[in-house]
Design a protein around this motif. Sequence first.
Motif, short mmCIF file in Angstrom:
data_model
loop_
_atom_site.label_atom_id
_atom_site.label_comp_id
_atom_site.label_asym_id
_atom_site.label_seq_id
_atom_site.Cartn_x
_atom_site.Cartn_y
_atom_site.Cartn_z
N ARG A 81 0.83 -1.21 0.00
CA ARG A 81 0.00 0.00 0.00
C ARG A 81 0.86 1.26 0.00
N ASP A 82 1.92 1.23 0.84
CA ASP A 82 2.80 2.40 0.89
C ASP A 82 3.53 2.59 -0.43
N LYS A 84 2.41 1.76 -3.40
CA LYS A 84 1.46 2.32 -4.36
C LYS A 84 1.26 3.81 -4.13
N ARG A 85 1.20 4.21 -2.88
CA ARG A 85 1.07 5.65 -2.57
C ARG A 85 2.27 6.42 -3.08
N SER A 88 2.18 6.53 -6.92
CA SER A 88 1.05 7.27 -7.49
C SER A 88 1.31 8.77 -7.58
N GLN A 90 0.87 10.79 -5.15
CA GLN A 90 -0.06 11.51 -4.28
C GLN A 90 0.66 12.26 -3.17
N VAL A 91 1.85 11.76 -2.81
CA VAL A 91 2.61 12.42 -1.74
C VAL A 91 3.65 13.31 -2.40
N LEU A 100 7.67 8.24 4.16
CA LEU A 100 7.04 7.08 3.54
C LEU A 100 8.11 6.08 3.09
#
Length: 246
Positions: A81-82, A84-85, A88, A90-91, A100
Amino acid sequence: MKASPEAQKRLLDLAERDAALDRLRHRRRTLPELAGIEEQSKKLAQVSTQIIAAETEAADLARDQGKAESDVDAVRLRAERDRKRLDSGQVSSPKDLASLQSEITSLHRRQGDLEEVVLEIMERREAADTKVADLRAERDELTATLSVAEARRDEAFAEIDKEAGEVRDRRGVLAAEIPADLFKLYEKLRESSGVGAAMLQGGRCQGCRTTLSIADLNQIRAAAPDEVVRCEECRRILVRTPESGL
């Protein structure tokens, strides 16, 4: 007490049958198979206890392995999940990105540690399962050996019991030929000393192996043939025969 010499001599035949029954009872109690059965039964009980302990250990390890694998999956999913974030976009904050990435690195390290734990548990579980299998094989072998010993015991018991039955039948015929009062005395003496009557042979009581004194022998010599005489030492009925030395 009075009894014909013939009736008294039948006591020797009766005593012989009783001695035979005693020997058969002793043989039944001391069969070699009985010791083997006892030994095999003890070993079987010990192995059965060891199997329970080994199965419990294997089950505990299986549960521990399942929990450890669940922990690995949880850490792996969180890392995915991390990742993918992170991928992506997004961060965007450099501080959040660094945090992260650090968490992902930490999760990978944690996953590696947990996988080592899983491997260790798997090795221990494999050893425990092998132990359980070995113990079960030993139990099966002991059970088979015990069954063979029990079959031999039962066969020996049947043979002994058959012979004892035949001896008891012959004893019953003899007992019916002996006067009731003489038989009653014989039984009373047999219950107390194991042997109710013995031959007087060469001036010696064959029951207690005592050589009678001259006075006792003279007293027996003077007794009427139908008088029931007793050994002064062991109190058994003394049966006079041509071998008595009188």
